[in-house]
Design a protein around this motif. Structure first.
Motif, PDB file in Angstrom:
ATOM      1  N   ASP A 212      11.001 -15.565 -11.613  1.00 44.20           N
ATOM      2  CA  ASP A 212      10.119 -14.396 -11.460  1.00 44.20           C
ATOM      3  C   ASP A 212       9.394 -14.383 -10.115  1.00 44.20           C
ATOM      4  N   LEU A 213       9.404 -15.503  -9.405  1.00 44.40           N
ATOM      5  CA  LEU A 213       8.749 -15.635  -8.092  1.00 44.40           C
ATOM      6  C   LEU A 213       7.271 -15.245  -8.142  1.00 44.40           C
ATOM      7  N   ASP A 214       6.617 -15.712  -9.181  1.00 46.46           N
ATOM      8  CA  ASP A 214       5.204 -15.437  -9.395  1.00 46.46           C
ATOM      9  C   ASP A 214       4.368 -16.243  -8.383  1.00 46.46           C
ATOM     10  N   THR A 215       3.521 -15.555  -7.637  1.00 51.71           N
ATOM     11  CA  THR A 215       2.775 -16.218  -6.554  1.00 51.71           C
ATOM     12  C   THR A 215       1.875 -17.329  -7.077  1.00 51.71           C
ATOM     13  N   ALA A 372      19.235 -22.704  -7.092  1.00 48.97           N
ATOM     14  CA  ALA A 372      19.909 -23.365  -5.963  1.00 48.97           C
ATOM     15  C   ALA A 372      21.384 -22.994  -5.904  1.00 48.97           C
ATOM     16  N   HIS A 373      21.957 -22.625  -7.025  1.00 52.05           N
ATOM     17  CA  HIS A 373      23.382 -22.269  -7.061  1.00 52.05           C
ATOM     18  C   HIS A 373      23.608 -20.798  -7.319  1.00 52.05           C
ATOM     19  N   GLY A 374      22.658 -20.012  -6.835  1.00 46.17           N
ATOM     20  CA  GLY A 374      22.898 -18.573  -6.771  1.00 46.17           C
ATOM     21  C   GLY A 374      22.985 -17.847  -8.091  1.00 46.17           C
ATOM     22  N   MET A 375      22.311 -18.341  -9.135  1.00 46.34           N
ATOM     23  CA  MET A 375      22.375 -17.643 -10.419  1.00 46.34           C
ATOM     24  C   MET A 375      21.100 -16.864 -10.735  1.00 46.34           C
ATOM     25  N   ALA A 380      18.541 -13.263  -0.311  1.00 40.91           N
ATOM     26  CA  ALA A 380      17.416 -13.357   0.631  1.00 40.91           C
ATOM     27  C   ALA A 380      16.293 -14.224   0.069  1.00 40.91           C
ATOM     28  N   GLN A 381      15.997 -14.040  -1.219  1.00 42.23           N
ATOM     29  CA  GLN A 381      14.908 -14.812  -1.836  1.00 42.23           C
ATOM     30  C   GLN A 381      15.306 -16.286  -1.997  1.00 42.23           C
ATOM     31  N   ALA A 382      16.521 -16.513  -2.462  1.00 42.21           N
ATOM     32  CA  ALA A 382      16.972 -17.901  -2.634  1.00 42.21           C
ATOM     33  C   ALA A 382      16.966 -18.614  -1.282  1.00 42.21           C
ATOM     34  N   GLY A 383      17.442 -17.912  -0.253  1.00 41.61           N
ATOM     35  CA  GLY A 383      17.492 -18.501   1.088  1.00 41.61           C
ATOM     36  C   GLY A 383      16.107 -18.843   1.609  1.00 41.61           C
ATOM     37  N   VAL A 410       8.574 -16.357   0.471  1.00 42.99           N
ATOM     38  CA  VAL A 410       9.036 -15.479  -0.604  1.00 42.99           C
ATOM     39  C   VAL A 410       8.503 -14.061  -0.380  1.00 42.99           C
ATOM     40  N   ALA A 411       7.200 -13.977  -0.045  1.00 45.14           N
ATOM     41  CA  ALA A 411       6.598 -12.663   0.163  1.00 45.14           C
ATOM     42  C   ALA A 411       7.296 -11.894   1.295  1.00 45.14           C
ATOM     43  N   ASN A 412       7.739 -12.621   2.318  1.00 43.86           N
ATOM     44  CA  ASN A 412       8.380 -11.958   3.469  1.00 43.86           C
ATOM     45  C   ASN A 412       9.870 -11.718   3.294  1.00 43.86           C
TER      46      ASN A 412
END
Ligand code: BGC
Length: 414
Positions: A212-215, A372-375, A380-383, A410-412
């Motif tokens: 979820d990429l929660d800050t 890490a394995h693209g799932m 862009a976010q994973a990178g 992540v924010a950028n």
């Protein structure tokens, strides 16, 4: 007159079409180039050839597929897409959005994929309701592999907590043994990192932070602890790790040059290809903590012209989800079948553990996609996350700095 002309034209079309159709054909872009991987992909080549297919191999070396994805982009941009590509996770939908994928729904429906694939896997294979990829397996990422003899000789059990892991590593280091085999490549750092995040924070935290990429989760004390553990692990790696391929790290465990490796079960494919026996020569255990990080390999077909290529795509898709292929391929690859109706009798104890843990994690809500394995995330976010993880691992950056950098990256990334 009209009728005659039409008949003549279609007769011509039929003649030229049949003259041109030489049989199913596929150029297959993949990154399965290590010993275990090559043995596995050969199973598909053989089945394809047995059905009259002509396979043009396009292997792009580089674990985790970063180099393969760069090669793919170049091919698509030059208007010369390969027929079939090893592609997975949200990258499938990203390519679909670019309008370059073929629809393989007719094969999926004729072969009844919906009835034999778990819904969670099937969902990854669909693009706006149609089938756009074919799954080959379920790899688990959160594993520890160990050299059985080294552990026994040093009185060490497979660790079940990170503290136990660290204590075992200290003991091994004191005995002059490299505790952790690792290759210094960004995706390998990310592989270890996500296992650590799951172990340190638990499944719910993993979901919040890396799905979820929660800050709040990204900047939490728990994330600081995860980076602390990464720093500790860095101390257990030998001095020559930089740039090392993952399979060479696996070979270090095999040969007794290092005790442990934290890597997905494609590492088991290497042990098996070298004739090593699980439970005797090498040991497997999930990394500390509850949960299961899944990584499903799949193939997507690209929109290409020509009856031969289209027939090749259909045949490949059909074979990939076929029962026999799913068994034989996965026996070699270290993974378990994506299909639910493949008997596991011939599979080893690590595969049985994987299947049992996948079922219980699915029931308990702790079955999670590997970032890490693209799932889990878009590229862009994973990178962005991986850049921070690897920058931290390869410097003396503090954990506090790393979490801040992580949240910013992540924010950028959107
Ligand atoms: C793939 C595996 C592969 C591994 C190492 C993973 O991302 O899913 O199939 O063996 O990378 O290249």
């Amino acid at each position: 007159m009209k009728f005659t002309a039409f008949a003549a034209v279609s007769a011509l079309a039929i003649t030229s079409a049949s003259a041109a159709f030489a049989g199913p054909e596929a150029e297959v872009l993949h990154y399965w180039t290590s010993g275990g991987e090559a043995k596995s992909v050969a199973v598909l080549q053989q089945e394809f050839a047995a059905k009259g297919g002509t396979w043009t191999d396009m292997p792009v070396a580089g674990g985790g597929g970063d180099a393969a994805m760069t090669a793919l982009r170049a091919r698509v941009l030059s208007g010369n897409a390969p027929t079939a590509v090893q592609l997975k996770g949200p990258a499938i939908q990203e390519w679909y959005e670019e309008g370059v994928l073929a629809d393989i729904s007719s094969v999926a429906e004729a072969s009844g994929w919906a009835a034999v694939l778990p819904e969670s896997i099937a969902n990854h294979m669909k693009c706006e309701g149609s089938w756009c990829a074919a799954p080959v397996n379920v790899h688990r990422v959160d594993w520890i592999w160990a050299n059985a003899e080294l552990l026994a000789a040093n009185g060490i059990e497979m660790p079940t907590t990170w503290d136990e892991f660290n204590a075992a590593a200290e003991k091994l280091a004191a005995a002059g043994i490299t505790p952790l085999a690792h290759g210094g490549q960004a995706w390998q750092d990310a592989t270890v990192f996500e296992a650590v995040v799951l172990g340190v924070g638990g499944a719910e935290f993993f979901q919040q932070a890396l799905v979820d990429l929660d800050t709040d989760a990204l900047t939490s004390d728990t994330m600081v602890q995860a980076f602390d553990q990464m720093r500790t692990l860095r101390g257990y790696v030998d001095g020559n790790f930089s740039g090392r391929d993952w399979n060479l790290a696996t070979a270090m465990v095999m040969n007794g040059e290092a005790a442990f490796q934290i890597m997905g079960d494609w590492a088991k494919g290497e042990f098996l290809a070298a004739g090593k026996v699980p439970g005797e020569d090498f040991l497997c255990a999930s990394t500390p903590g509850d949960g299961f990080l899944y990584n499903v390999d799949s193939f997507a077909m690209f929109d290409v012209a020509g009856a031969d290529k289209k027939a090749g795509q259909d045949l490949l898709a059909e074979l990939i989800v076929g029962q026999n292929f799913q068994k034989v391929f996965n026996l070699n690859k270290g993974s378990i079948p994506a299909r639910v109706d493949v008997a596991l009798d011939e599979f080893d104890s690590c595969a049985h553990l994987s299947a049992a843990d996948m079922t219980s994690s699915s029931e308990g809500g702790t079955l999670l996609p590997s970032y890490a394995h693209g799932m889990a995330l878009r590229g862009a976010q994973a990178g962005a996350i991986t850049d921070v993880v690897t920058a931290h691992f390869n410097s003396d950056m503090s954990s506090a700095e790393a979490v801040q950098m992580l949240a910013d990256a992540v924010a950028n990334s959107y």
